[in-house]
Design a protein around this motif. Sequence first.
Motif, PDB file in Angstrom:
ATOM      1  N   ALA A  46       0.575  -1.145  -0.211  1.00  0.00           N
ATOM      2  CA  ALA A  46       0.529  -0.065   0.240  1.00  0.00           C
ATOM      3  C   ALA A  46       0.428   1.304   0.278  1.00  0.00           C
ATOM      4  O   ALA A  46       0.403   2.086  -0.302  1.00  0.00           O
ATOM      5  CB  ALA A  46      -0.988   0.126   1.208  1.00  0.00           C
ATOM      6  N   ARG A  47       2.101   0.890   0.840  1.00  0.00           N
ATOM      7  CA  ARG A  47       2.839   2.358   0.300  1.00  0.00           C
ATOM      8  C   ARG A  47       3.664   2.552  -0.472  1.00  0.00           C
ATOM      9  O   ARG A  47       3.886   4.349  -0.899  1.00  0.00           O
ATOM     10  CB  ARG A  47       4.690   1.789   1.540  1.00  0.00           C
ATOM     11  N   GLY A  48       2.898   1.750  -1.635  1.00  0.00           N
ATOM     12  CA  GLY A  48       3.274   2.069  -3.288  1.00  0.00           C
ATOM     13  C   GLY A  48       2.414   3.150  -4.212  1.00  0.00           C
ATOM     14  O   GLY A  48       2.955   3.773  -5.282  1.00  0.00           O
ATOM     15  N   GLU A  49       1.160   2.842  -3.125  1.00  0.00           N
ATOM     16  CA  GLU A  49       0.172   4.410  -3.563  1.00  0.00           C
ATOM     17  C   GLU A  49       0.693   5.282  -4.087  1.00  0.00           C
ATOM     18  O   GLU A  49       0.810   6.356  -4.946  1.00  0.00           O
ATOM     19  CB  GLU A  49      -1.325   4.144  -2.863  1.00  0.00           C
ATOM     20  N   ILE A  50       1.455   6.088  -3.264  1.00  0.00           N
ATOM     21  CA  ILE A  50       1.894   7.099  -3.529  1.00  0.00           C
ATOM     22  C   ILE A  50       2.949   7.813  -4.738  1.00  0.00           C
ATOM     23  O   ILE A  50       2.593   8.961  -5.811  1.00  0.00           O
ATOM     24  CB  ILE A  50       2.386   8.580  -2.467  1.00  0.00           C
ATOM     25  N   PHE A  51       3.775   6.765  -4.585  1.00  0.00           N
ATOM     26  CA  PHE A  51       4.922   6.621  -5.948  1.00  0.00           C
ATOM     27  C   PHE A  51       4.072   6.751  -7.363  1.00  0.00           C
ATOM     28  O   PHE A  51       4.420   7.429  -7.944  1.00  0.00           O
ATOM     29  CB  PHE A  51       6.046   5.960  -5.706  1.00  0.00           C
ATOM     30  N   ALA A  52       3.211   5.691  -7.089  1.00  0.00           N
ATOM     31  CA  ALA A  52       2.344   5.122  -8.382  1.00  0.00           C
ATOM     32  C   ALA A  52       1.059   6.985  -8.527  1.00  0.00           C
ATOM     33  O   ALA A  52       1.818   7.111  -9.762  1.00  0.00           O
ATOM     34  CB  ALA A  52       1.305   4.252  -8.332  1.00  0.00           C
ATOM     35  N   ARG A  53       0.822   7.343  -7.912  1.00  0.00           N
ATOM     36  CA  ARG A  53      -0.010   8.189  -8.076  1.00  0.00           C
ATOM     37  C   ARG A  53       0.481   9.436  -8.542  1.00  0.00           C
ATOM     38  O   ARG A  53       0.596  10.420  -9.674  1.00  0.00           O
ATOM     39  CB  ARG A  53      -0.761   8.651  -7.417  1.00  0.00           C
ATOM     40  N   LYS A  54       1.571   9.389  -8.020  1.00  0.00           N
ATOM     41  CA  LYS A  54       3.116  11.110  -7.940  1.00  0.00           C
ATOM     42  C   LYS A  54       3.283  10.933  -9.823  1.00  0.00           C
ATOM     43  O   LYS A  54       4.597  11.552 -10.510  1.00  0.00           O
ATOM     44  CB  LYS A  54       3.751  11.210  -7.604  1.00  0.00           C
ATOM     45  N   GLY A  55       3.607   9.504 -10.451  1.00  0.00           N
ATOM     46  CA  GLY A  55       4.435   8.818 -11.230  1.00  0.00           C
ATOM     47  C   GLY A  55       5.618   8.388 -11.501  1.00  0.00           C
ATOM     48  O   GLY A  55       6.188   8.525 -12.340  1.00  0.00           O
ATOM     49  N   CYS A  56       6.611   8.683 -10.041  1.00  0.00           N
ATOM     50  CA  CYS A  56       7.755   8.214  -9.694  1.00  0.00           C
ATOM     51  C   CYS A  56       7.735   6.467 -10.773  1.00  0.00           C
ATOM     52  O   CYS A  56       9.118   6.763 -11.529  1.00  0.00           O
ATOM     53  CB  CYS A  56       7.911   7.662  -9.406  1.00  0.00           C
ATOM     54  N   PRO A  57       7.602   6.228 -11.167  1.00  0.00           N
ATOM     55  CA  PRO A  57       7.665   4.687 -11.824  1.00  0.00           C
ATOM     56  C   PRO A  57       7.827   4.886 -13.540  1.00  0.00           C
ATOM     57  O   PRO A  57       7.764   4.108 -14.058  1.00  0.00           O
ATOM     58  CB  PRO A  57       5.992   3.649 -11.757  1.00  0.00           C
ATOM     59  N   GLN A  58       7.980   6.116 -13.775  1.00  0.00           N
ATOM     60  CA  GLN A  58       7.662   6.528 -15.013  1.00  0.00           C
ATOM     61  C   GLN A  58       8.832   6.203 -15.873  1.00  0.00           C
ATOM     62  O   GLN A  58      10.038   5.914 -16.404  1.00  0.00           O
ATOM     63  CB  GLN A  58       7.728   8.262 -14.913  1.00  0.00           C
ATOM     64  N   CYS A  59      10.146   6.366 -14.440  1.00  0.00           N
ATOM     65  CA  CYS A  59      11.670   6.114 -14.659  1.00  0.00           C
ATOM     66  C   CYS A  59      11.917   5.490 -13.233  1.00  0.00           C
ATOM     67  O   CYS A  59      13.612   4.617 -13.771  1.00  0.00           O
ATOM     68  CB  CYS A  59      12.445   7.607 -14.489  1.00  0.00           C
ATOM     69  N   HIS A  60      11.332   5.010 -12.796  1.00  0.00           N
ATOM     70  CA  HIS A  60      12.036   4.312 -11.556  1.00  0.00           C
ATOM     71  C   HIS A  60      11.263   3.067 -10.946  1.00  0.00           C
ATOM     72  O   HIS A  60      10.103   3.480 -11.382  1.00  0.00           O
ATOM     73  CB  HIS A  60      12.211   5.349 -10.033  1.00  0.00           C
ATOM     74  N   THR A  61      12.378   1.789 -10.785  1.00  0.00           N
ATOM     75  CA  THR A  61      10.910   0.706 -10.085  1.00  0.00           C
ATOM     76  C   THR A  61      11.474   0.924  -8.995  1.00  0.00           C
ATOM     77  O   THR A  61      12.669   1.257  -8.110  1.00  0.00           O
ATOM     78  CB  THR A  61      12.276  -0.595 -10.841  1.00  0.00           C
ATOM     79  N   ILE A  62      10.946   0.512  -8.324  1.00  0.00           N
ATOM     80  CA  ILE A  62      10.597   0.394  -6.591  1.00  0.00           C
ATOM     81  C   ILE A  62      10.856  -0.765  -6.407  1.00  0.00           C
ATOM     82  O   ILE A  62       9.537  -0.898  -5.732  1.00  0.00           O
ATOM     83  CB  ILE A  62       9.883   1.803  -5.831  1.00  0.00           C
ATOM     84  N   SER A  63      10.900  -1.420  -6.301  1.00  0.00           N
ATOM     85  CA  SER A  63      11.472  -3.448  -6.693  1.00  0.00           C
ATOM     86  C   SER A  63      10.557  -3.393  -4.944  1.00  0.00           C
ATOM     87  O   SER A  63       9.286  -4.670  -5.120  1.00  0.00           O
ATOM     88  CB  SER A  63      12.070  -4.044  -6.217  1.00  0.00           C
ATOM     89  N   ALA A  64      11.013  -3.289  -3.524  1.00  0.00           N
ATOM     90  CA  ALA A  64      10.521  -3.118  -2.697  1.00  0.00           C
ATOM     91  C   ALA A  64       8.735  -3.561  -2.189  1.00  0.00           C
ATOM     92  O   ALA A  64       8.813  -3.574  -1.454  1.00  0.00           O
ATOM     93  CB  ALA A  64      10.815  -2.927  -1.903  1.00  0.00           C
TER      94      ALA A  64
END
Length: 141
Positions: A46-64
């Motif tokens: 669930a902590r991934g929601e903010i990263f997904a919403r802000k678009g960070c995965p356009q460039c960054h993986t967050i494997s954890a």
Amino acid sequence: MRRAFKLGLVLLPLVAGCGKDKSGAAAAPAGTPLAASPTTYTYTDARGEIFARKGCPQCHTISALGIKSPAEVGPDLTGAYADVQTRFGVKLDQFLAAPTGTMQVVLSSLITLTPAERDSIIHILKELHEEREERSERHDQ
């Protein structure tokens, strides 16, 4: 001067691609949440929601957090809490307040973070760092 020009040629495609979805559609205007774009990112924590919403995965993986970047042009943010200190010589909160390089462009024009969002991201990345350290300590015992 020539070195700066070459660096600019390398970074230009990366920055130009940031803020676009996989189809190459243009980014939303500055200040517009990237969640409005047609690209959606999945996450297993669930902590991934903010990263997904802000678009960070356009460039960054967050494997954890179970987030896989389609582009992977930036480092995996799972280790960013310690990595920023090593790479830039400042703590993560200082870096996000005054980013340099590509992230300066991204965080000033493509992805905007409120102070509360920045604090949440720092908190999550610190938690990921602490979780990684705990696993490492348990493994070493």
